[in-house]
Structures are given as C-alpha cells and as structure tokens.
Design a protein around this motif. Sequence first.
Motif, PDB file in Angstrom:
ATOM      1  N   HIS A  35       0.840  -1.199   0.000  1.00  0.00           N
ATOM      2  CA  HIS A  35       0.000   0.000   0.000  1.00  0.00           C
ATOM      3  C   HIS A  35       0.876   1.251   0.000  1.00  0.00           C
ATOM      4  N   ALA A  36       0.263   2.378  -0.322  1.00  0.00           N
ATOM      5  CA  ALA A  36       1.014   3.631  -0.442  1.00  0.00           C
ATOM      6  C   ALA A  36       1.735   4.001   0.850  1.00  0.00           C
ATOM      7  N   ASP A  37       1.188   3.595   1.999  1.00  0.00           N
ATOM      8  CA  ASP A  37       1.830   3.913   3.277  1.00  0.00           C
ATOM      9  C   ASP A  37       2.831   2.858   3.713  1.00  0.00           C
ATOM     10  N   GLY A  38       3.063   1.857   2.892  1.00  0.00           N
ATOM     11  CA  GLY A  38       4.053   0.836   3.201  1.00  0.00           C
ATOM     12  C   GLY A  38       3.491  -0.431   3.812  1.00  0.00           C
ATOM     13  N   ARG A  39       2.182  -0.472   4.100  1.00  0.00           N
ATOM     14  CA  ARG A  39       1.593  -1.688   4.662  1.00  0.00           C
ATOM     15  C   ARG A  39       1.597  -2.808   3.628  1.00  0.00           C
TER      16      ARG A  39
ATOM     17  N   ILE B 177       6.907   4.961  -1.531  1.00  0.00           N
ATOM     18  CA  ILE B 177       7.586   4.806  -0.246  1.00  0.00           C
ATOM     19  C   ILE B 177       8.718   3.793  -0.314  1.00  0.00           C
TER      20      ILE B 177
ATOM     21  N   CYS C 272      -4.267  -0.867  -3.709  1.00  0.00           N
ATOM     22  CA  CYS C 272      -2.899  -0.439  -3.424  1.00  0.00           C
ATOM     23  C   CYS C 272      -2.629   0.755  -4.331  1.00  0.00           C
ATOM     24  N   GLU C 273      -2.746   1.949  -3.773  1.00  0.00           N
ATOM     25  CA  GLU C 273      -2.698   3.179  -4.561  1.00  0.00           C
ATOM     26  C   GLU C 273      -1.249   3.586  -4.807  1.00  0.00           C
ATOM     27  N   VAL C 274      -0.603   2.811  -5.635  1.00  0.00           N
ATOM     28  CA  VAL C 274       0.819   2.980  -5.936  1.00  0.00           C
ATOM     29  C   VAL C 274       0.981   3.024  -7.447  1.00  0.00           C
TER      30      VAL C 274
END
Length: 736
Positions: free
Chosen positions: A456-460, A579, A532-534
Amino acid sequence: MASGQEQRIAENGTPNVAPLDERKLDPAVALAALDETAPREPHRLFALKHGDCFAVADSYGDIRGIGDGFFRDDTRVLSEFRLTLGGRSTSLLGASLSQDNVLFTANLTNLPIKSAGGRDIPQGGVHIERVRLIWQDRLFERITLSNYSQEHSTVLLSLRFAADFRDMFEVRGSTRAQRGTVRAAEVGENSVALRYDGLDKLERSSVLSFSQAPDRLLENRADFYIAVTKRSRRTLYVEVGAEVADTPGVERFRGATARARFAMRAKRRHGATVHSSGRVFNDWIQRARADVALLTTELPTGPYPYAGIPWFSTAFGRDGVISALQMLWLNPGLARGVLAFLAQHQAAETSPFSDAQPGKIMHETRKGEMAALAELPFGRYYGGVDTTPLYIHLAAAYAGRTGDMDFIDGLWDSLTAAAGWMEEASRATGFVTYQRAAASGLANQGWKDSVDSIFHADGRMPPGPIALVEVQGYVFAAYRGLATLARRRGEDARAQHWQERAETMRQLVEDRFWLDELGTYALAIDGEGQPCEVRTSNAGHLLYVGLPTEERARLVAEQLLSASFQSGWGIRTLADDAIFFNPMSYHNGSIWPHDTAICTAGLARYGVREQVVRLMSGTFEAAVHFNMRLPELFCGFTRAPGEAPIAYPVACLPQAWSAGAAFMFMQACLGIEIDGWKGEITVTRPKMPIGIDTLVIRHLEVGDVSVDLNFQRIGDRVAAFLGDRSEGLVPLMVRS
C-alpha cells in the motif's frame, strides 16, 4: 521472476557470503580472501549452455564458486576451476563469446614468473588462450601456451578444481539441515573423478580428464610442467563430464565444436532474420537472436526458451510465454513448443505444497536434489497467478499469427481447463487472485514476486487474496482470445460466454482499479477490497492487451513517460515518489527490459509512436553498455551524460525475455501485424529506430509463403514494401 527460496537474494540484492574474520589473517591473505568472496559482476561473466548444462565463469575463464560454476540438472558439478602459471594468477588481455554463443575465449598472459629452471620470465612473454564450449553434458576446454619471449622455457601450469555438488538453491543462499556424502576423489593417471551420493539416492559425478598425464595430480589440482621453446606453441585439452573421456584431444574438441555450431545454426535458422543499415544496431539484434537460441532447449514437446543463466536455466511458464510472445511475429515455432510443453505439464489435481489446482499452468520446474526430496516445492510448482491467462493469450495469438487451428484443436481440452481455473479463481471477487496455500510457496505470485513488491502507499503489506492489475488484463485478453477461437470452432455459445467474461473483466478493472487522483490504475486490490494506490509499470501491461479506454490509456502513457518512471534507459518498475522506491532493488524501482518492452508495445497499440522510438533507442544504448546483452534487470538511476547504466549485482545474463525484448520493441516501432487467418501483413504508421535508414526482415513466413519485408526512410516518412526475393505474393497494407 524470483522463485521461493531465492528471496534471500531478491530482498537484499546480493548473494549470501560467509563473513571473513580478518583478525585471523595478515593483510595480504585478507585481501586475497576478500577477492575470493567479492560479489560477481554479471555483465563481466560469461555463460555457455547446451541442454540442461550451463557454465558461468569470469573473464579469465576461472570458476571461483561464488554463484558461478558448471551446472548439470540444477546441481553444481564444478565449483572451482582456476588456472595459474608459474604459481601466479594470469593477466587478462581480453575475453569474448563467439557470435553464435558456442565458444568462450579468454586471452591471457603471464605475470612476472620464474621458469622451472629458475630463469626469470618477464610479464607478457607467454600468451595463454583458453577456448571452452559445452556439448552433450560435457565441458570441453583447449588451453594453448605460446612463447613469445627470446628464451626456451619450461613453465608450471596448474589447474585447481573442486566440485561441491550443491543444489542450485543452495548456491543461491538456501541452507539445508542435511546433505549427502561427498566421496573421496578417485585419482587416476590422467583423470580425477569427483562423486557425490545424494539424499535422493542419486549419484552425481564430475570427472576431469586431461589430454596428457599431469606431472602431479592431486584430488584438487593438476600440475603440468610444459616446455615451450622460443616461438613455439603447446596445447592441453581438458574435459569435464559425468564419466571419464576416452581420449581428450584435438579430434574430440574439433568434433564437439563442429556439432555444437551446427546445432546452434539450426536453431538460429528458425524464423525470420533482421538486417539494418546500422552496424552496431545489427550487433545488438544478432546477439539478442543468438541469446534466445542459446537459452532455447529442444524438449520432446519442441523448443522451449529457458528463462536465464545462472539462476533460472530451466523451464518457467511465465518467462517462456512472454519470450514466445516477443518472438511470435518472427518465429511462431517457439510459441508452439512453449504451448505444447505447458499443456503437457498442466495441473490435474490440488496440491497446497505446490500451489497446484486443476487447470492451472506451471510456473517452474526443477531437477535438483532439493526439489526431488520436496525440501522446496519447485520440482513442479504452480505458484504463478498470471501464467494461466498468459498461456491462453499465447495460444490465441499463435493461432492469429499462423492460422494453425489443427494445433489449437489438439490443445482445446487444455485451454478450456485453463479457462475453468480462471473462472473458479475469480468466483469470490470477480478477479483472479492469489494467496499461497503453504508457507513454502511464493508470497507474491505475479511477475514482481519478491516479498516487498506489492504494498500500500503507506508501506503496509496487503492481506490476501490479492488481485494484481496486470493479471486482470491478461485474463481479459485470454477470454477475448478464447472467444475468437471458439467461433472458429463453431462453438458460438462458448464464444458468447467468454466474450461476456472479457467485457465484464474490462468493466470491473475500470470501475475498481482506476485512481482518478493518480491518473493511473492501482497496483492491486487486497483481500479486504482496498486498492494499493501505488504508481507502477504494471498499469502499462493493460495497454499491451488493449483494456483501457483511449482517454485512460493516454493518462497512463503520460505517467509512464514522465520523469518519475522514465530513467533514460527504460521505464522503472515503480514511480520514484513511492515509499519503497529504490533504484537498486529487485522490483521496486529497477528497470526490466521485458517490462519496458511490454509497456512500449502497449504505447504503440494506442498510437504513441514517437515515444516508442525513444524508448527503443534508450534500451539499445543500454545494451551497448552491457556489451550488446541486456541483463535480466539493471538499476533504475536516472541517466546522466557520459555515464553508463548501473548493473544489478546478481542479475541473470543472458535472460530470454530481455533478449526477446529487442524484437518486441522492433515490432512496436515498425507497426507490424501478421494475420494468419487472412494471410496478410499490415504495417501501421511505421517508425524506424533512431539512426537506421533501411531495414529488411528476411524469410518472414505468412502461411506457406516466405517474403522479405523492407523498410526505408524517405525524408520524414518510412516506406514499407515487399522485396524482390520474396517467394510468393502476400497482401501488404500500409496505414499512415
């Protein structure tokens, strides 16, 4: 493309190397030891292959046992093979592979040494040539010493050797609780037999045979005192095989060379050839074609391109399919061989250990000891979520290229079983998803299969089951291709069903994956339904299969061509603001030539032809820096004036889908489509590679006819026409 246990390499980019305790070594010894254990540079290594054997050595021709070696059936049967002269290493003059990839040659000279009689021999007095090939499970080497000094000399030539019989996965970093038994070496008059009794009850052997009896032969070294008179030459022949060679020497070496070259010529004659007005460009194309031929193994089902050397010299499903797609317009026979092999190895039952389910297409097969003992699942492993739809897509593309419905009819049960697996896999969410069934399998099962490549964009890390964006594109293409094939078979109800499935998948992807705020598609949707907004190159694969609308395709194209992705050498796998972006990573910011080629083919499909030419040019220029051979991947640093692309430390070289990328780029530039149903060629808005004024594709088969297709730059236009040497008439339509 990393598999299972190789994650230890994929995660940190370097092979596992035992640390040195320098407190126990004096500085000179420590320096030598560091040299022994330094990570190898793949673009400075040289690979040979035939069948299920391959060898990787450095520019000197030496094998040091750090990821290199001579391998047979996924086992390293020679882990050290080093030449010294007068007790010292040699000085490198140059090293090369023959244009056909059959012969490796190292040119060396001596460092200052003493002759056997104590006379000083200055550096450069003796020339050493090492010529090597592999043929029918044997390594052949010719070592020639030429004395250019003014004195008669007797020099000590030593060959140090060892065989650790390690499984390929051990070489790549896996540890084992128990190994088999290495027997004591059997030292003969002019041969040494090294043997290993595996835990799988198989004996593995490596026998070194010499054309003359060594003056001293030990279990790990052969010493030869060779008298080289002034301006004379002496030659030693060495063979390494499972059994002793009867009479190593010039006749056997010449015979093996002739047969190996004849076999390679036969492989390279399959399909059309490309020639252009650019000499360096031709060198790249010829090397790429030679690499595809080198990696292609003749199996009972036909030719199959093994994925890459050293880590993946075996049949991979995804790699085989993509390599066949890249080469399809030139050589459809490769696709036929890939399809036949994968159909034969299609899963028929459920196995959590191997991630197998009925109808699923194989990801990977291995022959080593660890696979045989089920210490890992890769003997025949099915943990690739994309291989099955890609297999169907290739079958439809092959039929469209050749019109060969007889072959498709023979595959039909396999294709419908694969379609059944896709429908079952998407039953819960509408998407084809993956989640490994056992802890020993791959955590991620798309082409970016290292552990940190989906996030995910926050690294999760996303929970499973996971739906990858490009996989849904492949499923869309598979259903659409099946619908076309079913209509040709007169199965209209099935055709309608699969066409509806394709359109349903198109709509689902547009509805669920599209991210307005990013102007592209999400990398994946996780098991909780969250995208997953990447920004990744995966979205470019949707362009390749033609799923997006024109407007959304334009937006994706803008992303891929932006500075966030475009390095100047190719398209990065991940945008540089993500990230986990790291240009030195395996999947998170590196450049994979096959990935760039697929995205480029997608751009061409939507008419972005000027940028297609630039992308091909950047990739060609990268290949020039890598001695005309594109590696599996390289680092994604931004191109700077005067600097070369930066190698990834443990990339495969050669790699089939990197070599094949050259031909996917070319098809995208030239705008070539061959319709096997109609027996015609269409060329749409052709563009020439930068610096190329004329280009001819010779012996291009369209049905039963072979033609030469010519392209010529005329001002700012490119003309396409059939050559005079064409063996029949084929309709050629050029669209501007």
